[in-house]
Write a protein that holds these residues in place. Structure first.
Motif, PDB file in Angstrom:
ATOM      1  N   ILE A 149       0.881  -1.138  -0.079  1.00 55.32           N
ATOM      2  CA  ILE A 149       0.075   0.072  -0.050  1.00 55.32           C
ATOM      3  C   ILE A 149       0.737   1.140  -0.176  1.00 55.32           C
ATOM      4  CG2 ILE A 149      -1.853   1.223   1.123  1.00 55.32           C
ATOM      5  CD1 ILE A 149      -2.524  -1.454   2.546  1.00 55.32           C
ATOM      6  N   ALA A 150       0.822   1.985  -1.276  1.00 59.07           N
ATOM      7  CA  ALA A 150       1.610   3.411  -1.035  1.00 59.07           C
ATOM      8  C   ALA A 150       0.540   4.246  -0.691  1.00 59.07           C
ATOM      9  CB  ALA A 150       2.256   3.638  -2.542  1.00 59.07           C
ATOM     10  N   TYR A 151       0.915   5.050   0.284  1.00 56.23           N
ATOM     11  CA  TYR A 151      -0.027   6.125   0.601  1.00 56.23           C
ATOM     12  C   TYR A 151       0.516   7.701   0.816  1.00 56.23           C
ATOM     13  CZ  TYR A 151       2.324   5.034   4.958  1.00 56.23           C
ATOM     14  OH  TYR A 151       3.263   4.708   6.129  1.00 56.23           O
ATOM     15  N   ASP A 152       1.689   7.898   0.637  1.00 60.03           N
ATOM     16  CA  ASP A 152       2.406   9.134   0.927  1.00 60.03           C
ATOM     17  C   ASP A 152       1.867   9.905  -0.179  1.00 60.03           C
ATOM     18  OD1 ASP A 152       4.275   8.405   3.211  1.00 60.03           O
ATOM     19  OD2 ASP A 152       4.783   6.906   1.435  1.00 60.03           O
TER      20      ASP A 152
ATOM     21  N   THR B 205       4.826   9.353  -4.594  1.00 64.04           N
ATOM     22  CA  THR B 205       4.992   7.737  -4.856  1.00 64.04           C
ATOM     23  C   THR B 205       4.134   6.943  -5.382  1.00 64.04           C
ATOM     24  OG1 THR B 205       3.711   7.656  -2.610  1.00 64.04           O
ATOM     25  CG2 THR B 205       6.272   7.939  -2.198  1.00 64.04           C
ATOM     26  N   GLY B 206       3.184   7.642  -6.451  1.00 60.00           N
ATOM     27  CA  GLY B 206       2.433   6.843  -7.181  1.00 60.00           C
ATOM     28  C   GLY B 206       1.300   7.761  -7.821  1.00 60.00           C
ATOM     29  N   PRO B 207       0.465   7.166  -8.656  1.00 66.69           N
ATOM     30  CA  PRO B 207      -0.648   8.072  -9.204  1.00 66.69           C
ATOM     31  C   PRO B 207      -1.609   8.679  -8.178  1.00 66.69           C
ATOM     32  CG  PRO B 207      -0.517   6.071 -10.373  1.00 66.69           C
ATOM     33  CD  PRO B 207       0.249   5.969  -9.039  1.00 66.69           C
ATOM     34  N   HIS B 208      -1.655   8.099  -7.087  1.00 67.93           N
ATOM     35  CA  HIS B 208      -2.631   8.536  -6.006  1.00 67.93           C
ATOM     36  C   HIS B 208      -2.020   9.816  -5.106  1.00 67.93           C
ATOM     37  CE1 HIS B 208       0.631   6.768  -3.526  1.00 67.93           C
ATOM     38  NE2 HIS B 208       0.369   7.325  -2.514  1.00 67.93           N
ATOM     39  N   SER B 209      -0.726  10.285  -5.235  1.00 68.98           N
ATOM     40  CA  SER B 209      -0.222  11.274  -4.710  1.00 68.98           C
ATOM     41  C   SER B 209      -0.861  12.485  -5.131  1.00 68.98           C
ATOM     42  CB  SER B 209       1.327  11.402  -4.742  1.00 68.98           C
ATOM     43  OG  SER B 209       1.789  10.138  -4.183  1.00 68.98           O
ATOM     44  N   SER B 210      -1.178  12.542  -6.461  1.00 70.31           N
ATOM     45  CA  SER B 210      -1.584  13.923  -7.000  1.00 70.31           C
ATOM     46  C   SER B 210      -2.827  14.345  -6.393  1.00 70.31           C
ATOM     47  CB  SER B 210      -1.736  13.767  -8.377  1.00 70.31           C
ATOM     48  OG  SER B 210      -0.383  13.631  -9.091  1.00 70.31           O
TER      49      SER B 210
ATOM     50  N   HIS C  36      -7.589  17.041  -1.104  1.00 71.46           N
ATOM     51  CA  HIS C  36      -8.438  16.342  -0.087  1.00 71.46           C
ATOM     52  C   HIS C  36      -9.250  15.092  -0.581  1.00 71.46           C
ATOM     53  CE1 HIS C  36      -7.335  19.629   2.581  1.00 71.46           C
ATOM     54  NE2 HIS C  36      -7.802  20.611   1.749  1.00 71.46           N
ATOM     55  N   VAL C  37      -8.548  14.543  -1.757  1.00 73.05           N
ATOM     56  CA  VAL C  37      -9.334  13.251  -1.992  1.00 73.05           C
ATOM     57  C   VAL C  37      -8.405  12.258  -1.787  1.00 73.05           C
ATOM     58  CG1 VAL C  37     -10.050  12.177  -4.233  1.00 73.05           C
ATOM     59  CG2 VAL C  37      -9.902  14.454  -4.152  1.00 73.05           C
ATOM     60  N   ASP C  38      -9.014  11.354  -0.703  1.00 72.22           N
ATOM     61  CA  ASP C  38      -8.272  10.309  -0.192  1.00 72.22           C
ATOM     62  C   ASP C  38      -7.927   9.388  -1.342  1.00 72.22           C
ATOM     63  OD1 ASP C  38      -8.624  11.431   2.579  1.00 72.22           O
ATOM     64  OD2 ASP C  38     -10.616  10.886   2.215  1.00 72.22           O
ATOM     65  N   ALA C  39      -6.798   8.807  -1.427  1.00 77.29           N
ATOM     66  CA  ALA C  39      -6.324   7.940  -2.481  1.00 77.29           C
ATOM     67  C   ALA C  39      -5.048   7.056  -1.938  1.00 77.29           C
ATOM     68  CB  ALA C  39      -6.093   8.672  -3.627  1.00 77.29           C
ATOM     69  N   VAL C  40      -4.856   5.655  -2.529  1.00 77.64           N
ATOM     70  CA  VAL C  40      -3.955   4.988  -2.203  1.00 77.64           C
ATOM     71  C   VAL C  40      -3.580   4.336  -3.541  1.00 77.64           C
ATOM     72  CG1 VAL C  40      -4.297   4.604   0.126  1.00 77.64           C
ATOM     73  CG2 VAL C  40      -5.322   2.994  -1.487  1.00 77.64           C
ATOM     74  N   THR C  41      -2.399   3.752  -3.703  1.00 71.55           N
ATOM     75  CA  THR C  41      -2.067   2.854  -4.829  1.00 71.55           C
ATOM     76  C   THR C  41      -1.775   1.374  -4.295  1.00 71.55           C
ATOM     77  OG1 THR C  41      -0.956   4.593  -6.006  1.00 71.55           O
ATOM     78  CG2 THR C  41      -0.116   2.386  -6.537  1.00 71.55           C
TER      79      THR C  41
END
Length: 649
Positions: free
Chosen positions: A234-237, A296-301, A306-311
């Motif tokens: 899980i990439a979350y940064d 650290t992934g597409p989620h970081s953008s 304030h859109v919660d996202a993870v890769t």
């Protein structure tokens, strides 16, 4: 009570109080570092839990599988055929697939410039309108053509297409589902998110032709490896150290382990023993990613909006296949579909110890605040100290009963040697030179910030080497100019004020930064901690006085010169360019790659890490070096020099 007040007033003037701040400063640094090191212990961390009850993770039965595996293989076959095609050809084929599913399709062009390189691409995306929704909310599924490591994400894209086709068959969705396929995981995703929120630069990023409602969450698939897998990394940064709501990460862990039987990995540690060593490694790796501030992934953008996202990235060798990952994504989308509002009840500021334990901001923030407070303590102490000067009281002004020093018998007569007392008297502070010097050093930080962000990538290494050489000699040149190049060299009081102003700014910046990016503030605070104890050593050739012999003065001058240059060498080892060079060598990457990534983050992601390094840390280091190399002149030295000039005239 009056006695206590009088005692307090007397204690306020006690010179021994000014000896305490260095020890308090050192205590703050030590306690701050130790505070961080005890956080991985179970006694100082908390067990994770779901705060938003509406999520109900793992409570629904997932149906993705069976014949959907054949659909996945068919899509994978089509994607493999497009591996060597251009971005436009790939998007033409994907647009045909999306329209065949009955989805609305949009395409978006973007062009970014950074370090002399041009990043051009075209995003394609499709919107699945919710049968039970009114297009006011949406969930995003991201399947980039290439992941952050520039690997072909064939399985991730094929799974994204299979899931979109599967979701189209269900009528339970209350939120729209958007499938985004950027050509890469860095620039393309940022362009799409910026344009979705109308925060893009029209000269670089095209607007989106179609949109849905407010984004409630995003899941990115990074499935480049072939074969079965064991765990889900899980990439979350996010960018600039921002983090998604902890409930989203907890939902991934809950569904993966409780419903799918999959393991979960954080920060690249696949086999976590849940002991202190692995706990500390997880914390430090998380802090490093947060301090760097890069994506650290597409989620970081998504996270800055304030859109919660993870890769999600499958890792290891096990028995789970793409259908298991698909059911995991289905469970997450079903949970996000239940939300009546954005995730808000859980934590946005935390340090993950492992997948089942975390530390909240109220527990870890004092460590960075203590490190930042040591600069403020020293700054206040130096300000107070600069307002007084030690003077010797003449003998005739002392009390009638002098202190008894040495006695000697001479022809039967006892002689008493009176000892002159020293006391502190208030003096006026000369702040023009200290303010000018500190402000000038702060503005100098714009030069490396501009140079490294605007230099072409092919010249980054030579420019960095040139800057490192100039940086090594700049404090010495500045100190020599202050001592010999101006009419009135700085006095000891002015060196105290220079230290005070510089440390005050550093403490103010770091304490403010700690609430936004704890890791960056803590790391820079620890690396800058020797600046709290920097001091201006006396001149190597002090003027002789009545109380000391020339040989004693010469010996003191030699010792002062040795300490001065040893102290300067220590600060040179902790200079920002040196730390940057050593860090890149330990990470196994070239300095050019580091600077190129930082420039890309500045132009595309809005990353401010280099702003903190070059406009906060580096000016404070430069001022500290100038202080250590300085040779303060006492007020008496100035007056003596002025008298000599008058006599010569």
């Amino acid at each position: 009570m009056p006695r206590l007040l009088s005692a307090a007033m007397a204690l306020r003037r006690d010179p021994r109080l000014l000896k305490l701040p260095p020890y308090l400063s050192l205590l703050c640094i030590v306690v701050g570092v130790v505070w961080l090191l005890v956080l991985p212990l179970d006694e100082y961390s908390r067990r994770t839990y779901i705060s938003e009850n509406a999520l109900l993770p793992g409570q629904v039965h997932t149906y993705f599988g069976g014949s959907d595996q054949n659909v996945f293989r068919a899509y994978k076959h089509e994607i493999n055929a497009l591996e060597n095609s251009t971005n436009s050809q790939v998007n033409d084929e994907l647009e045909t697939i999306f329209k065949g599913l009955g989805l609305k399709v949009g395409r978006q062009n973007y062009t970014y410039h950074s370090s002399g390189n041009t990043y051009v691409g075209e995003n394609v995306y499709a919107i699945l309108q919710a049968p039970r929704g009114d297009a006011t909310e949406a969930i995003v599924l991201v399947a980039a053509w290439k992941n952050v490591e520039e690997e072909f994400n064939r399985n991730g894209l094929a799974l994204g297409l299979a899931l979109t086709r599967y979701f189209k068959r269900w009528s339970l969705w209350s939120k729209d589902i958007i499938l985004v396929v950027p050509p890469d995981s860095r620039a393309g995703m940022q362009a799409w998110v910026d344009a979705y929120h109308d925060a893009h630069d029209p000269s670089q990023v095209a607007p989106l032709p179609i949109k849905s409602g407010a984004l409630q969450g995003a899941i990115a698939l990074d499935y480049a490896q072939e074969g079965r897998f064991e765990s889900i990394a899980i990439a979350y940064d996010g960018v600039n150290g921002q983090l998604p709501n902890l409930d989203l990460i907890n939902s991934v862990v809950n569904i993966a382990s409780g419903q799918m039987g999959m393991g979960s990995a954080l920060q690249g540690i696949l086999k976590h023993s849940q002991k202190y060593d692995d706990n500390l490694a997880t914390v430090l790796r998380g802090m490093l990613n947060q301090a760097l501030g890069h994506a650290t992934g597409p989620h970081s953008s998504f996270i800055p909006y304030h859109v919660d996202a993870v890769t999600l990235r499958p890792v290891g060798n096990g028995w789970h296949d793409e259908m298991g990952l698909g059911r995991l994504v289905e469970g997450l989308f079903r949970s996000l579909n239940n939300l009546l509002e954005k995730l808000h009840q859980s934590f946005f500021f935390y340090l993950l110890i492992h997948k089942h334990r975390f530390v909240s901001i109220g527990t870890y923030l004092p460590s960075a605040m203590l490190v930042a407070a040591n600069f403020t303590i020293m700054a206040i102490a130096l300000w107070v100290k600069s307002g007084y000067r030690e003077v010797n009281v003449p003998k005739e002004e002392q009390e009638k009963k002098p202190e008894i020093g040495e006695t000697k018998e001479s022809e039967g007569v006892k002689e008493v040697k009176e000892v002159a007392k020293s006391t502190s008297v208030p003096v006026e502070r000369e702040i023009l030179l200290p303010l000018t010097l500190v402000a000038g050093c702060q503005f100098l930080g714009v030069i490396p910030l501009f140079a490294f962000n605007q230099t072409p990538s092919s010249l980054l290494t030579p420019i960095f080497i040139l800057f490192a050489i100039i940086n090594a000699g700049l404090p010495h040149l500045a100190s020599y100019f202050l001592t010999n190049g101006i009419r009135k060299p700085p006095t000891a009081q002015q060196y105290l004020l220079i230290r005070s102003f510089s440390l005050l700014l550093l403490g103010m910046f770091l304490s403010s930064l700690a609430t936004l990016n704890f890791s960056l503030a803590f790391i820079i605070g620890v690396l800058s901690s020797p600046l709290s104890f920097s001091r201006a050593w006396p001149s190597s050739s002090p003027s002789p006085s009545a109380s000391s012999s020339p040989s004693t003065n010469t010996e003191k001058g030699v010792n002062a010169a040795v300490f001065r240059y040893v102290h300067s060498a220590l600060l040179h080892a902790l200079a920002p360019p040196v730390v940057l060079l050593i860090s890149s060598a330990l990470a196994g990457v070239s300095i050019q790659s580091v600077l190129e990534e930082a420039a890309f983050g500045w132009h595309v992601w809005g990353m401010y890490t280099q702003l903190v390094v070059w406009c906060v840390w580096w000016p404070a280091w430069l001022v500290g070096q100038i202080i250590v190399l300085g040779q303060p002149k006492e007020a008496g030295d100035r007056s003596t020099g002025n008298e000599k000039e008058k006599k010569n005239a």
